[in-house]
Design a protein around this motif. Structure first.
Motif, PDB file in Angstrom:
ATOM      1  N   GLU A 241       5.220   1.944  -7.971  1.00 17.00           N
ATOM      2  CA  GLU A 241       6.531   2.601  -7.957  1.00 17.00           C
ATOM      3  C   GLU A 241       6.500   3.875  -8.796  1.00 17.00           C
ATOM      4  N   GLU A 242       5.827   3.805  -9.965  1.00 15.88           N
ATOM      5  CA  GLU A 242       5.747   4.969 -10.845  1.00 15.88           C
ATOM      6  C   GLU A 242       5.008   6.122 -10.172  1.00 15.88           C
ATOM      7  N   SER A 243       4.068   5.796  -9.297  1.00 17.20           N
ATOM      8  CA  SER A 243       3.308   6.835  -8.584  1.00 17.20           C
ATOM      9  C   SER A 243       4.086   7.431  -7.427  1.00 17.20           C
ATOM     10  N   GLN A 244       5.211   6.808  -7.059  1.00 21.39           N
ATOM     11  CA  GLN A 244       6.041   7.230  -5.925  1.00 21.39           C
ATOM     12  C   GLN A 244       5.260   7.200  -4.604  1.00 21.39           C
ATOM     13  N   ASN A 245       4.356   6.229  -4.515  1.00 27.99           N
ATOM     14  CA  ASN A 245       3.557   6.039  -3.308  1.00 27.99           C
ATOM     15  C   ASN A 245       4.055   4.782  -2.606  1.00 27.99           C
ATOM     16  N   ALA A 246       4.982   4.958  -1.649  1.00 28.18           N
ATOM     17  CA  ALA A 246       5.600   3.808  -0.985  1.00 28.18           C
ATOM     18  C   ALA A 246       4.598   2.955  -0.204  1.00 28.18           C
ATOM     19  N   PRO A 247       3.664   3.546   0.551  1.00 29.26           N
ATOM     20  CA  PRO A 247       2.702   2.702   1.261  1.00 29.26           C
ATOM     21  C   PRO A 247       1.863   1.833   0.321  1.00 29.26           C
ATOM     22  N   LEU A 248       1.506   2.371  -0.841  1.00 33.53           N
ATOM     23  CA  LEU A 248       0.732   1.582  -1.792  1.00 33.53           C
ATOM     24  C   LEU A 248       1.548   0.398  -2.296  1.00 33.53           C
ATOM     25  N   GLY A 249       2.828   0.625  -2.594  1.00 38.81           N
ATOM     26  CA  GLY A 249       3.678  -0.486  -3.010  1.00 38.81           C
ATOM     27  C   GLY A 249       3.828  -1.516  -1.916  1.00 38.81           C
ATOM     28  N   ALA A 250       3.970  -1.067  -0.674  1.00 38.06           N
ATOM     29  CA  ALA A 250       4.067  -1.991   0.458  1.00 38.06           C
ATOM     30  C   ALA A 250       2.777  -2.803   0.598  1.00 38.06           C
ATOM     31  N   GLU A 284       4.585   6.537   6.105  1.00 40.66           N
ATOM     32  CA  GLU A 284       3.810   6.093   7.251  1.00 40.66           C
ATOM     33  C   GLU A 284       2.430   5.630   6.803  1.00 40.66           C
ATOM     34  N   SER A 285       2.111   4.429   7.146  1.00 43.03           N
ATOM     35  CA  SER A 285       0.760   3.901   7.040  1.00 43.03           C
ATOM     36  C   SER A 285       0.657   2.838   8.111  1.00 43.03           C
ATOM     37  N   ALA A 287      -1.838   1.272   9.187  1.00 39.33           N
ATOM     38  CA  ALA A 287      -2.679   0.141   8.794  1.00 39.33           C
ATOM     39  C   ALA A 287      -1.890  -0.845   7.943  1.00 39.33           C
ATOM     40  N   CYS A 288      -1.134  -0.322   6.991  1.00 39.74           N
ATOM     41  CA  CYS A 288      -0.330  -1.195   6.141  1.00 39.74           C
ATOM     42  C   CYS A 288       0.722  -1.930   6.965  1.00 39.74           C
ATOM     43  N   LEU A 289       1.337  -1.232   7.897  1.00 41.79           N
ATOM     44  CA  LEU A 289       2.345  -1.856   8.745  1.00 41.79           C
ATOM     45  C   LEU A 289       1.725  -2.971   9.586  1.00 41.79           C
ATOM     46  N   ALA A 290       0.529  -2.723  10.112  1.00 43.44           N
ATOM     47  CA  ALA A 290      -0.166  -3.747  10.893  1.00 43.44           C
ATOM     48  C   ALA A 290      -0.434  -4.984  10.035  1.00 43.44           C
ATOM     49  N   ASP A 291      -0.807  -4.766   8.787  1.00 44.79           N
ATOM     50  CA  ASP A 291      -1.077  -5.876   7.885  1.00 44.79           C
ATOM     51  C   ASP A 291       0.193  -6.665   7.588  1.00 44.79           C
ATOM     52  N   LEU A 292       1.290  -5.959   7.325  1.00 45.59           N
ATOM     53  CA  LEU A 292       2.552  -6.635   7.006  1.00 45.59           C
ATOM     54  C   LEU A 292       3.060  -7.476   8.172  1.00 45.59           C
ATOM     55  N   TRP A 293       2.956  -6.941   9.393  1.00 45.28           N
ATOM     56  CA  TRP A 293       3.343  -7.727  10.573  1.00 45.28           C
ATOM     57  C   TRP A 293       2.419  -8.931  10.729  1.00 45.28           C
ATOM     58  N   CYS A 294       1.127  -8.717  10.477  1.00 46.74           N
ATOM     59  CA  CYS A 294       0.146  -9.798  10.572  1.00 46.74           C
ATOM     60  C   CYS A 294       0.493 -10.940   9.611  1.00 46.74           C
ATOM     61  N   LEU A 295       0.844 -10.577   8.370  1.00 46.23           N
ATOM     62  CA  LEU A 295       1.148 -11.591   7.362  1.00 46.23           C
ATOM     63  C   LEU A 295       2.493 -12.253   7.623  1.00 46.23           C
ATOM     64  N   GLU A 296       3.422 -11.507   8.198  1.00 42.80           N
ATOM     65  CA  GLU A 296       4.687 -12.121   8.576  1.00 42.80           C
ATOM     66  C   GLU A 296       4.449 -13.153   9.690  1.00 42.80           C
ATOM     67  N   ALA A 297       3.544 -12.835  10.608  1.00 42.31           N
ATOM     68  CA  ALA A 297       3.207 -13.786  11.668  1.00 42.31           C
ATOM     69  C   ALA A 297       2.616 -15.069  11.087  1.00 42.31           C
ATOM     70  N   ARG A 298       1.738 -14.916  10.085  1.00 41.23           N
ATOM     71  CA  ARG A 298       1.155 -16.097   9.442  1.00 41.23           C
ATOM     72  C   ARG A 298       2.242 -16.997   8.870  1.00 41.23           C
ATOM     73  N   ARG A 322      -2.082   2.728  16.360  1.00 39.93           N
ATOM     74  CA  ARG A 322      -1.725   4.059  15.869  1.00 39.93           C
ATOM     75  C   ARG A 322      -2.536   4.475  14.651  1.00 39.93           C
ATOM     76  N   VAL A 323      -3.434   3.623  14.196  1.00 39.60           N
ATOM     77  CA  VAL A 323      -4.187   3.915  12.974  1.00 39.60           C
ATOM     78  C   VAL A 323      -5.140   5.076  13.189  1.00 39.60           C
ATOM     79  N   ASN A 324      -5.081   6.025  12.270  1.00 39.40           N
ATOM     80  CA  ASN A 324      -6.040   7.131  12.205  1.00 39.40           C
ATOM     81  C   ASN A 324      -6.761   6.992  10.873  1.00 39.40           C
ATOM     82  N   LEU A 325      -8.000   6.514  10.913  1.00 38.62           N
ATOM     83  CA  LEU A 325      -8.720   6.206   9.677  1.00 38.62           C
ATOM     84  C   LEU A 325      -8.828   7.403   8.748  1.00 38.62           C
TER      85      LEU A 325
END
Length: 449
Positions: A241-250, A284-285, A287-298, A322-325
């Motif tokens: 949160e202190e870094s203001q990096n929302a994808p990292l927090g997600a 926007e991330s 990859a992170c969004l894919a992971d969050l949906w994956c874990l919600e499915a679990r 949509r991932v662009n490495l």
């Protein structure tokens, strides 16, 4: 007879203070803290050095004296006078950045020194409720950073080390190298956070520190040290949160969701994954969004919501398309087909859909073999074995189980070991079949479970 307090002697020698001067400063600090009855002399200081244990609040006062003298925090544990601040503070999402730095530094020292109170601490089932709420509210209130990303030499060095340790975790398991990483953080990273920097530099350092602290938590999680992992993850979320990096927090919330679901609280796991998705509303991330949906499915699969779980898997796959490495951060490197298909296989396993579980497991295994990822390969082979057991195909399950066992022996990962143990439990309904007996004997010989 008491043993000499070598730690207190070390700090006294390093300070250059005489016993008489230390006594004078302790008296002054005690008066400052409203404790005028504390009046040690040089003789009392000598007794403390010889091993006599002073009563509270003297240890805290001594820590305050040395902290003032050196200009950085010295704890009662550093002085050989007890554990000082409890690592229960690491379960708290403190609004103060300064307090957060001290808490995570205390946690790192406790982890490296393998203090028993930390290892024995229980996992707090709902400790993520407050942190995830506070992070989400603060992130949604933040304005996007209009300036270019700060690139400093010390931040770059930290990030380079992150890539090294992340690769070690992926290839060798969380039990390999975590304490080395903790030592690196204690000596090279957390001290940087205490220095004075302009706002851009501070955010960059917090981002790098959050990444590394998350990795410490993840490695502890993979090694079955869940109370340690939980504390690291909460403090990583605060630094993110202190870094203001929302994808990292997600991303940190994804780790917390994974842990909650694994430890039998899928409701909390789902809620944490959802909080992470909401936090990505202005960022926007894929990859992170894919992971969050994956874990919600679990989590949904364990909650018995078959329709929602299947939909979440589809959402995860769509997000990954949509991932662009080239645009994804280093910490997202492990969110790839080997990982996602492996987790989808577990979701389908829990939904008792063996055909879909086999399909995802085979895809994961193929990618894991190409990357030489034994841990992921072991867990996906285990999912494949379960899919065969669900169809009463014991011979195929036995073969996949042996591959699971072989790969587990290559890494230090409690999750891989637990996958072997789960296979043993799932084979019990097959009774005294020779294949079951053979698998159990192989497990005993391998000594991994």
């Amino acid at each position: 007879m008491n043993s000499p307090n070598e730690r207190l002697g070390y700090w006294l020698g390093r300070s250059g203070l005489s016993r008489k001067e230390l006594a004078r400063r302790v008296i002054a600090k005690a008066i400052e803290w409203g404790q005028p009855h504390i009046t040690p002399n040089a003789t009392r200081i000598r007794r403390w050095l010889e091993g006599e244990s002073p009563r509270q609040p003297v240890p805290d006062i001594l820590a305050g004296v040395f902290s003032d003298h050196f200009g950085w925090r010295v704890t009662t544990y550093d002085l050989g006078l007890g554990d000082g601040a409890s690592t229960d503070a690491a379960l708290t999402y403190d609004p103060s950045f300064t307090a957060t730095v001290e808490v995570v530094a205390d946690l790192g020292r406790a982890d490296v020194d393998r203090r028993t109170f930390l290892a024995a601490a229980p996992f707090a089932a709902v400790a993520g409720v407050g942190p995830s709420r506070d992070w989400l509210l603060n992130v949604l209130d933040q304005e996007p950073d209009p300036g270019p990303r700060v690139r400093l030499e010390d931040v770059g060095m930290v990030k380079n080390m992150f890539a090294t340790f992340q690769r070690m975790d992926v290839l060798q398991g969380g039990g390999s190298g975590r304490l080395v990483l903790a030592e690196y953080m204690n000596w090279h990273v957390y001290p940087l956070l205490r220095r004075s920097h302009d706002e851009g530099v501070r955010r960059a350092l917090c981002e790098a520190a959050a990444e590394q602290t998350y990795l410490l938590g993840w490695m502890a999680y993979d090694n079955g040290e869940h109370s340690v992992a939980q504390r690291y993850l909460i403090q990583s979320l605060r630094l993110a949160e202190e870094s203001q990096n929302a994808p990292l927090g997600a991303h940190v919330l994804a780790g917390m969701a994974d842990q909650a679901t694994l430890l039998g609280n899928p409701t909390e796991g789902r809620r944490l994954a959802q909080a992470g998705r909401h936090g990505l509303a202005r960022s926007e991330s894929a990859a992170c969004l894919a992971d969050l949906w994956c874990l919600e499915a679990r989590a949904l699969a364990l909650l018995g919501d078959k329709v929602a779980a299947a939909k979440a898997v589809v959402q995860s796959e769509r997000a990954y398309e949509r991932v662009n490495l080239a645009e994804e951060p280093d910490w997202a490197a492990f969110i790839d087909p080997a990982y996602l298909h492996g987790e989808h296989a577990n979701t389908m396993r829990d939904l008792e859909n063996p055909a879909a579980a086999e399909e995802h497991a085979c895809r994961s295994i193929e990618h894991a073999e190409t990357q030489n990822r034994a841990r992921r390969g072991a867990m996906s082979q285990a999912a494949l074995a379960v899919s065969h057991l669900q169809r009463k195909e014991l011979d195929k399950a036995h073969a996949a189980g042996l591959r699971t066992l072989r790969l587990t022996g290559k890494v230090k990962s409690s999750r891989a070991v637990e996958a072997v143990q789960d296979l043993q439990r799932r084979m019990r309904p097959f009774g005294n079949d020779p294949l079951v007996a053979d698998f159990n004997e192989r497990v005993r010989e391998a000594a991994v479970a």
